[in-house]
Design an enzyme around this catalytic site. Structure first.
Site, mmCIF file in Angstrom:
data_model
loop_
_atom_site.group_PDB
_atom_site.id
_atom_site.type_symbol
_atom_site.label_atom_id
_atom_site.label_comp_id
_atom_site.label_asym_id
_atom_site.label_seq_id
_atom_site.Cartn_x
_atom_site.Cartn_y
_atom_site.Cartn_z
ATOM 1 C CG ASP A 1 -2.190 0.887 0.889
ATOM 2 O OD1 ASP A 1 -2.127 1.693 -0.058
ATOM 3 O OD2 ASP A 1 -3.201 0.776 1.604
HETATM 4 C C1 NOJ Z 1 -3.986 3.952 -0.043
HETATM 5 C C2 NOJ Z 1 -5.168 3.067 0.134
HETATM 6 O O1 NOJ Z 1 -5.118 2.432 1.389
HETATM 7 C C3 NOJ Z 1 -5.309 2.011 -0.945
HETATM 8 O O2 NOJ Z 1 -6.544 1.363 -0.787
HETATM 9 C C4 NOJ Z 1 -5.185 2.614 -2.304
HETATM 10 O O3 NOJ Z 1 -5.339 1.627 -3.285
HETATM 11 C C5 NOJ Z 1 -3.831 3.291 -2.416
HETATM 12 N N1 NOJ Z 1 -3.740 4.336 -1.416
HETATM 13 C C6 NOJ Z 1 -3.598 3.880 -3.811
HETATM 14 O O4 NOJ Z 1 -4.415 4.960 -4.014
#
Ligand code: NOJ
Length: 735
Positions: free
Chosen positions: A280
């Site tokens: 993430d």
């Molecule tokens: C953080 C989020 O937790 C995740 O769900 C997302 O896909 C990513 N950012 C990319 O935007």
């Protein structure tokens, strides 16, 4: 011509078309330097400038692409923009390995569907698959290869703002929805130009954050982890999901982005996952504040050795991986394996055959907001609505009402029905409730709209005009809830009441004694006790996307008889959280006659609305629950049959739910678990026999030794309209 040369160059080392993908990967790997290998594991975010319709100047990124030092971008899309960057990779980088472009397409790219929590309330995996398929078609037409969806985190805590992105609290339903979305996004063949790679996230346990506070610590037993939280991930892997995303949280002291147990032992060794795992956003970098890495170099080592293949935005791999490998701190095999996984997906997507196949501006133009997709958003939206209350059959409304007051801060909002994570969804595409009613009723009915108050804040200035509008009208439709930004990442709430002065507003309108229908728009269960006790009709509309107003009007006026059922329990008060239907018995289950049992002395245990709950304009009667036999051995099955009768006046659909309870086990078992369901359509007066088959598979769990088995003994079967209103029967499993 240029394209042919590029492809020729590429095939000069991958050579024969008839090589297997693994052989092709071997040839590519054999030509790569360590830096180029690391490049494949680096993902950066671009940014889309909607004003100029270009990717924001990212000269550094472009240089990196030309040097083969980046393998993927997120937040870059559009046929032209992706083509421009892909051309740099194909024309300027030494090995010409195509980039993969990803985005959070959570419920649509431009044609916004209902939020995933709403879609799950349809209890229709086929419909959810279709929604994902159309989302993929639109996304692929705009140059995207990859969506960071489905979010399959189980959530038992509505304070957590990301509950809106998932399918609620149940692992069985959650698994079916996970599978449906993976199949929908990825289609039958990943190489089709309307298939995109799915990404099951956030691996894992993210939804169990303590106190419902986003990014917070998680501490759950391995049994609960496997039985509840991992189930939908396993289903996604079984459905062939191409990628997973790691999660921010720790469990029992191990941040999940550094969990070898999870990312390698469970995911790869137990489940045989062959795709790749992306971190993430900066979650590898966050191993430092978590306190398991002293610096980014240590974080990079932990991440890759645990099994995170691609580093989203932490620059940990970019800065340190090559050096770590060169110094022998990380084995080259570990690096090669991660690169292999990323290349594999690029091959499966057909990117090596035609890196520009997703970059077609004409197709993009034809696809975005095309009528097939827009019509489907309405279809899914109306089926996602849950009717929570309908006293004296106030709904459906008659179309000959002369004056309707449509009130509330969400009644004419063009923005909020898009919900969170709405990609390129635009307010101008949204049909509000006011507009939906006008579309439905034309000029015959006068519609007065008053905002009354804002979603948040203390101003009551709009009350008088709204009260006046209510007084002058035959009926009031009151749209209240949360604004779209309130249920999302980093939007945990400690209070779950309607924000601001909205409840006070509802009470003021109630005093006019006009019939009121409350339409809720929100991304999580809210504590709506007063409304639930006093207002005669309540529709839970969630955030329904671009056709929100039309879909709500379809339901209000009976052009569609609501069939949605809750997939997450509504608490009475925050103090009951976590609250979920498949809880354990405890040694002291609540007993009103005994003080020393498990309950709140100031509140009952039961929820406001249970899991599986949802009304229809018609009524359903359940009768004659019977089992084909009362004993089975593990190779046999039992057929459960129930009669469901439409005892009301309207044709309607009912979700017939089957739950099972294992009465005595080597470990404690939930009071009931959803094991099957069927959605059936019944004409007024019609009775249908609904069958379910119980096999051993439905009776398995992690026993005292953590083996996934069934145990002989007595079971209860429950069938009914929601998780509390059930007929019951018994059987025994013999071995
Ligand atoms: C953080 C989020 O937790 C995740 O769900 C997302 O896909 C990513 N950012 C990319 O935007």
């Amino acid at each position: 011509m240029k394209k042919i040369i590029i492809l020729f160059l590429f095939y000069s080392f991958t050579s024969a078309q008839n090589k297997t993908v693994e052989e092709k990967i071997d040839s590519v790997l054999s030509l790569m330097t360590i830096d180029e290998k690391v490049g494949q594991l680096v993902q950066y975010s671009g940014g889309w400038d909607t004003g100029t319709q270009t990717v924001r100047p990212n000269e550094d990124h472009e240089k990196l692409i030309s040097q083969g030092k980046v393998g993927s971008f997120l937040n870059v899309f559009g046929a032209e923009a992706t083509k421009r960057l892909q051309k740099i990779a194909l024309e300027q980088s030494r090995l010409k390995i195509p980039l993969i472009f990803g985005l959070d397409v959570i419920h649509g790219f431009r044609s916004i569907f209902p939020v995933p929590l709403a879609e799950s309330c349809t209890w229709e995996p086929d419909l959810v698959e279709r929604s994902a398929r159309l989302q993929a078609t639109e996304s692929a037409s705009t140059g995207l290869h990859w969506t960071f969806n489905p979010m399959v985190d189980i959530a038992r805590d509505p304070r957590w703002g990301r509950i809106v992105e998932g399918s609620g609290e149940d692992p069985y339903l959650g698994s079916l929805m996970a599978r449906a979305r993976v199949k929908g996004y990825q289609g039958n063949n990943l190489a089709d130009n309307n298939s995109i790679i799915a990404c099951a996230k956030h691996f894992a346990g993210y939804g169990a954050a303590e106190g419902g506070r986003d990014y917070n610590t998680v501490d759950i037993s391995e049994r609960t982890f496997r039985e509840i939280y991992l189930k939908p991930f396993h289903a996604a892997v079984e459905a062939g999901v191409g990628t997973l995303m790691g999660s921010f949280n720790e469990i029992g002291g191990i941040p999940q982005s550094a969990s070898h147990f999870l990312l390698t032992d469970v995911l790869r060794k137990e489940w045989g996952f062959k795709g790749f795992v992306v971190s993430d956003w900066n979650s590898i970098g966050e191993l430092i504040p978590h306190g398991v890495a002293k610096n980014l170099e240590e974080a990079a080592k932990l991440g890759i050795e645990a099994g995170i293949d691609m580093d989203m935005e932490a620059s940990a791999y970019y800065n340190h991986l090559a050096d770590l490998v060169n110094r022998g701190k990380i084995s080259i095999d570990v690096l090669n394996e991660s690169v292999r996984r990323v290349l594999r997906i690029k091959f499966y997507l057909g990117l090596f055959d035609d890196p520009f196949k997703y970059c077609n501006a004409d197709l993009e133009k034809k696809t975005i907001l095309n009528s097939e997709i827009v019509n489907a958003t309405r279809e899914v939206a109306k089926r996602s609505i849950v009717l929570l209350k309908n006293e004296n059959q106030l709904l459906p409304l008659k179309k000959n009402i002369s004056k309707i007051a449509v009130l509330g801060p969400l009644a004419n909002s063009k923005d909020d029905p898009l919900g969170p994570w709405a990609a390129q969804g635009k307010p101008e595409d949204v049909i509000t409730v006011v507009e939906g009613l006008k579309n439905k009723l034309g000029n015959k009915t006068e519609i007065i709209y008053e905002e009354g108050c804002k979603v948040d804040g203390n101003s009551r200035e709009g009350f008088p005009k709204a009260i006046q509008a209510a007084k002058e009208s035959d009926i009031v439709i009151l749209c209240v809830g949360e604004s779209r930004g309130m249920s999302a990442e980093a939007r945990s709430r400690a209070y779950l009441d309607l924000p601001g002065v909205q409840e006070e507003f509802v009470k003021e309108i109630y005093k006019t004694r006009k019939p009121i229908v409350v339409v809720l728009m929100n991304g999580r269960p809210l504590t709506i006790n007063w409304i639930s006790q006093n207002v005669p009709a309540i529709l839970e509309a969630w955030y329904l996307g671009i056709q929100s107003g039309n879909a709500i009007a379809d339901v209000l006026f009976g052009d569609y008889n609501p069939s949605g059922k809750l997939t997450t329990t509504f608490p009475r008060y925050v103090g009951q959280i976590p609250i979920y239907y498949n809880h354990k018995m405890t040694g002291r289950p609540h007993d009103k006659s005994n003080f020393y049992t498990s309950y709140y002395f100031d509140l009952e245990n039961t929820p406001l609305y249970p899991f599986g709950f949802g009304l229809s304009y018609t009524s359903f009667k359940y009768s004659n629950l019977s089992l084909s036999q009362n004993k089975m051995n593990i190779n046999e099955s039992i057929t459960v049959t129930v009669n469901v009768t439409n005892s009301g006046k309207y044709e309607g659909e009912e979700v017939v739910q089957l739950y099972i309870r294992d009465l005595v086990g080597s470990v404690t078992r939930p009071v009931k678990e959803l094991k099957d369901f069927k959605k059936v359509l019944l004409k007024p007066g019609e009775t249908k026999k609904v069958d379910f088959i119980i096999t051993e598979e439905k009776l398995k769990f992690y026993d005292v030794n953590m083996n996934y088995v069934s145990e002989p003994g007595d079971f209860k079967v429950f069938v009914g309209t929601n998780s509390e209103d059930l007929l019951e029967a018994s059987f025994a499993l013999e071995k």
